[in-house]
Design an enzyme around this catalytic site. Structure first.
Site, PDB file in Angstrom:
ATOM      1  N   LYS A  83      26.153  26.083  46.294  1.00  0.00           N
ATOM      2  CA  LYS A  83      27.387  25.634  46.933  1.00  0.00           C
ATOM      3  C   LYS A  83      27.013  24.521  47.905  1.00  0.00           C
ATOM      4  CE  LYS A  83      29.421  26.327  50.524  1.00  0.00           C
ATOM      5  NZ  LYS A  83      29.693  24.894  50.645  1.00  0.00           N
ATOM      6  N   GLU A 129      17.160  28.432  56.900  1.00  0.00           N
ATOM      7  CA  GLU A 129      16.646  27.183  57.492  1.00  0.00           C
ATOM      8  C   GLU A 129      17.740  26.661  58.404  1.00  0.00           C
ATOM      9  OE1 GLU A 129      13.736  25.883  57.150  1.00  0.00           O
ATOM     10  OE2 GLU A 129      12.903  26.810  55.356  1.00  0.00           O
ATOM     11  N   CYS A 169      17.473  18.121  61.075  1.00  0.00           N
ATOM     12  CA  CYS A 169      17.162  19.306  61.865  1.00  0.00           C
ATOM     13  C   CYS A 169      15.817  19.168  62.576  1.00  0.00           C
ATOM     14  CB  CYS A 169      17.144  20.528  60.964  1.00  0.00           C
ATOM     15  SG  CYS A 169      16.106  20.278  59.538  1.00  0.00           S
ATOM     16  N   GLU A 210      21.665  21.113  70.164  1.00  0.00           N
ATOM     17  CA  GLU A 210      21.281  20.110  69.167  1.00  0.00           C
ATOM     18  C   GLU A 210      22.367  19.017  69.155  1.00  0.00           C
ATOM     19  OE1 GLU A 210      21.636  21.635  65.153  1.00  0.00           O
ATOM     20  OE2 GLU A 210      19.820  20.596  64.525  1.00  0.00           O
TER      21      GLU A 210
HETATM   22  P1  NAD Z   1      27.005  24.133  58.573  1.00  0.00           P
HETATM   23  O1  NAD Z   1      26.334  25.399  58.894  1.00  0.00           O
HETATM   24  O2  NAD Z   1      28.313  23.847  59.188  1.00  0.00           O
HETATM   25  O3  NAD Z   1      27.255  24.045  57.008  1.00  0.00           O
HETATM   26  C1  NAD Z   1      26.211  24.271  56.088  1.00  0.00           C
HETATM   27  C2  NAD Z   1      26.793  24.853  54.824  1.00  0.00           C
HETATM   28  O4  NAD Z   1      27.385  26.119  55.114  1.00  0.00           O
HETATM   29  C3  NAD Z   1      27.863  24.023  54.153  1.00  0.00           C
HETATM   30  O5  NAD Z   1      27.660  24.080  52.764  1.00  0.00           O
HETATM   31  C4  NAD Z   1      29.157  24.750  54.525  1.00  0.00           C
HETATM   32  O6  NAD Z   1      30.157  24.599  53.567  1.00  0.00           O
HETATM   33  C5  NAD Z   1      28.676  26.185  54.544  1.00  0.00           C
HETATM   34  N1  NAD Z   1      29.475  27.095  55.381  1.00  0.00           N
HETATM   35  C6  NAD Z   1      30.085  26.817  56.533  1.00  0.00           C
HETATM   36  N2  NAD Z   1      30.676  27.939  57.022  1.00  0.00           N
HETATM   37  C7  NAD Z   1      30.402  28.937  56.145  1.00  0.00           C
HETATM   38  C8  NAD Z   1      30.703  30.323  56.100  1.00  0.00           C
HETATM   39  N3  NAD Z   1      31.397  30.920  57.069  1.00  0.00           N
HETATM   40  N4  NAD Z   1      30.254  31.046  55.051  1.00  0.00           N
HETATM   41  C9  NAD Z   1      29.524  30.462  54.082  1.00  0.00           C
HETATM   42  N5  NAD Z   1      29.204  29.154  54.068  1.00  0.00           N
HETATM   43  C10 NAD Z   1      29.635  28.397  55.098  1.00  0.00           C
HETATM   44  O7  NAD Z   1      25.941  23.007  58.873  1.00  0.00           O
HETATM   45  P2  NAD Z   1      26.058  21.436  58.620  1.00  0.00           P
HETATM   46  O8  NAD Z   1      26.903  20.860  59.685  1.00  0.00           O
HETATM   47  O9  NAD Z   1      26.425  21.124  57.208  1.00  0.00           O
HETATM   48  O10 NAD Z   1      24.533  20.988  58.776  1.00  0.00           O
HETATM   49  C11 NAD Z   1      23.969  20.697  59.997  1.00  0.00           C
HETATM   50  C12 NAD Z   1      23.097  21.840  60.480  1.00  0.00           C
HETATM   51  O11 NAD Z   1      22.118  22.148  59.501  1.00  0.00           O
HETATM   52  C13 NAD Z   1      22.323  21.479  61.722  1.00  0.00           C
HETATM   53  O12 NAD Z   1      22.349  22.550  62.632  1.00  0.00           O
HETATM   54  C14 NAD Z   1      20.908  21.259  61.207  1.00  0.00           C
HETATM   55  O13 NAD Z   1      19.910  21.452  62.171  1.00  0.00           O
HETATM   56  C15 NAD Z   1      20.836  22.248  60.101  1.00  0.00           C
HETATM   57  N6  NAD Z   1      19.788  21.889  59.141  1.00  0.00           N
HETATM   58  C16 NAD Z   1      18.664  22.676  59.087  1.00  0.00           C
HETATM   59  C17 NAD Z   1      17.649  22.347  58.209  1.00  0.00           C
HETATM   60  C18 NAD Z   1      16.400  23.175  58.128  1.00  0.00           C
HETATM   61  O14 NAD Z   1      15.670  23.042  57.160  1.00  0.00           O
HETATM   62  N7  NAD Z   1      16.121  24.049  59.083  1.00  0.00           N
HETATM   63  C19 NAD Z   1      17.778  21.222  57.387  1.00  0.00           C
HETATM   64  C20 NAD Z   1      18.921  20.452  57.467  1.00  0.00           C
HETATM   65  C21 NAD Z   1      19.934  20.820  58.353  1.00  0.00           C
END
Ligand code: NAD
Length: 479
Positions: free
Chosen positions: A176, A252, A286, A381
């Site tokens: 997804k 992650e 991240c 962040e």
């Molecule tokens: P997000 O958590 O808002 O969304 C990530 C994913 O989760 C999306 O696909 C979204 O549709 C889904 N999602 C959102 N709410 C959900 C729920 N309640 N249930 C199931 N799925 C849900 O994050 P974002 O804004 O897309 O990405 C940015 C974040 O990701 C930052 O905090 C960044 O640090 C982190 N990140 C971490 C890594 C790592 O490897 N540690 C890598 C890249 C990004």
């Protein structure tokens, strides 16, 4: 270079691309214009994908590692064949400068290449028994059907970092992608089919309602693993949901990376590297540093040099090859950056360069001086192109400030003193350390965090183990 989208917009469910009655818009964050409308899957499509994934696992898990490796290898070659197209797709849907996006596509392809090889090296062990009639074996088997949820900031690499080891291990996977960046994921799905892969072994469910769709997978016992990259907030929700069926979990999550520059460091290099570390993808990674700690005796020189270099960064359309700073992904992201900068300035920070919105969703690459602990930017962040500089005096003070956060993904330090290098690296409570290195991530190494940055590792053999479980076979023989 195309600025309109002509690729796949349907979801890949149960072996084929399907349309849905409703669709959602993908928007170019630089122009604000709609790029494409994508299938908006719901609970019904999720249930179909779940059935297909669990059914496909019965035969896919029995293929040989050599068959899976050959398929992954073809998939890898096709990604490289279309690398320029995928890079412009990334630029179009989430605003990453295209030259940087090309680097991401190669990095993403690298996971497919590496796990194609590693699939052949899943070894078991024989264990000596204390009984003459027994033989003891530990073998590795795929965990089962996997549900993967990815963020928008690396639309290709965050997908292949999960997809490639899952497929190599013999798992099926339903992906997804983030609603902001589904086009790259769908392109990867078309290449998987072109390589000869089955569309029930790897499926892509696009949706504007991640909560409802995810619930279907999270509640079902047949999904044996959830792998998630995204915010800590959502990671915690999914981890709680996973506990009901005790799925394997890889998380992650967010970071808040400190960047420590000691007075004995190569200052020119540390300035050059902080630009790479902080300003790629407009600060939306991240592992981007969020806090630059500089030893007091060099802080003025460092700040001045960084300010001058950052002011030279080329802002513009991510589809232009010379652009270094593009837009941030959406208005929520922009508002957070503005809030962090305003809060810092109100509490006494100085704007060395930048500090304001350039236009639309583009925030100027910014350096803030005189930053201190009570400012929001040192607590959350930022996910934007803002480098706050904080002066420190002693090594202990720097380590303590660096560790003073619930997050623990990546940390960086610059020094030429080899004892200090090792001492500080060992004391930093982080999963990844860049020691005189601003870009430590690479396909063959373990990537992941500690504390509220999550658990599990992606990359290298660690990444494959996340999709395998150990089975013990005790074999009693006739003598
Ligand atoms: P997000 O958590 O808002 O969304 C990530 C994913 O989760 C999306 O696909 C979204 O549709 C889904 N999602 C959102 N709410 C959900 C729920 N309640 N249930 C199931 N799925 C849900 O994050 P974002 O804004 O897309 O990405 C940015 C974040 O990701 C930052 O905090 C960044 O640090 C982190 N990140 C971490 C890594 C790592 O490897 N540690 C890598 C890249 C990004």
């Amino acid at each position: 270079m195309t600025t309109t989208f002509t690729g796949e917009t349907r979801a890949l469910i149960a072996g084929q691309f399907i349309s849905t009655s409703s669709t959602f818009a993908v928007t170019n964050p630089y122009t604000g214009l709609e790029v494409a409308r994508v299938a908006d899957c719901g609970v019904s499509e999720a249930k179909t994908a779940l059935e297909a994934s669990t059914a496909a696992f019965t035969w896919w898990s029995k293929t040989t590692a050599y068959e899976r490796a050959a398929l992954l290898r073809k998939f890898f070659n096709l990604i490289l064949r279309d690398e320029a197209e995928i890079a412009s797709m990334i630029a179009l849907e989430m605003g990453k400068p295209v030259s940087e996006a090309l680097g991401e596509v190669r990095y993403a392809a690298g996971f497919v290449d590496w796990y194609a090889e590693e699939a052949k090296r899943v070894y078991g062990q024989t264990i000596p028994s204390q009984f003459a009639h027994k033989r003891l074996f530990a073998i590795s088997q795929p965990v089962g059907a996997v549900y993967a949820v990815t963020p928008w900031n690396f639309p290709a690499a965050m997908v292949t970092r999960k997809l490639a080891p899952a497929l190599a291990a013999g798992c099926t996977i339903v992906l997804k992608p983030a609603e902001q960046s589904p086009l790259t994921a769908l392109k990867l799905a078309t290449l998987w089919l072109e390589a000869g892969g089955h569309g029930d072994v790897f499926q892509v469910i696009t949706t504007n309602d991640p909560v409802a769709v995810s619930k279907v997978f999270m509640e079902d016992d047949r999904i044996r693993k959830i792998t998630f990259t995204g915010s800590t907030e959502v990671g915690k929700i999914l981890t709680k949901q996973a506990s009901d069926t005790l799925k394997r979990v890889s998380m992650e999550l967010g970071g808040h990376a400190p960047y420590l520059v000691f007075a004995d460091a190569d200052i020119e290099q540390a300035v050059k590297d902080v630009i790479t570390c902080k300003f790629r993808n407009a600060g939306q990674t991240c592992v981007c540093t969020n806090r630059v700690y500089v030893q007091r005796s060099i802080v003025d020189e460092f700040t001045q040099k960084l300010g001058e270099a950052v002011a030279q960064l080329k802002i513009g359309d991510p589809l232009e090859s010379s652009t270094q700073i593009g837009p941030v992904v959406d208005s929520a992201g922009l508002e957070k950056i503005k809030r962090h900068v305003q809060d810092a300035v109100q509490k006494g920070a100085t704007v060395v360069t930048g500090g304001a919105v350039q236009s639309g969703l583009v925030f100027q690459p910014t350096v803030l001086g005189n930053v201190s602990g009570e400012m929001l930017i040192l607590q959350e962040e930022t996910f934007g192109p803002v480098a706050p500089i904080i002066a420190f005096d002693t090594e202990l003070e720097a380590i303590s400030a660096a560790n003073n956060t619930p997050f623990g993904l990546a940390a960086y330090l610059w020094t030429k003193d080899i004892s200090r290098a090792m001492r500080v690296a060992e004391r930093l409570e982080y999963g990844i350390i860049g020691l005189n290195d601003a870009v430590p991530s690479t396909v063959q190494a373990p990537f992941g965090g500690v504390k509220q940055s999550g658990y599990g590792r992606e990359g290298g053999h660690w990444g494959l183990e996340e999709y395998l479980f150990t089975k013990f076979i005790s074999f009693g023989m006739e003598q």
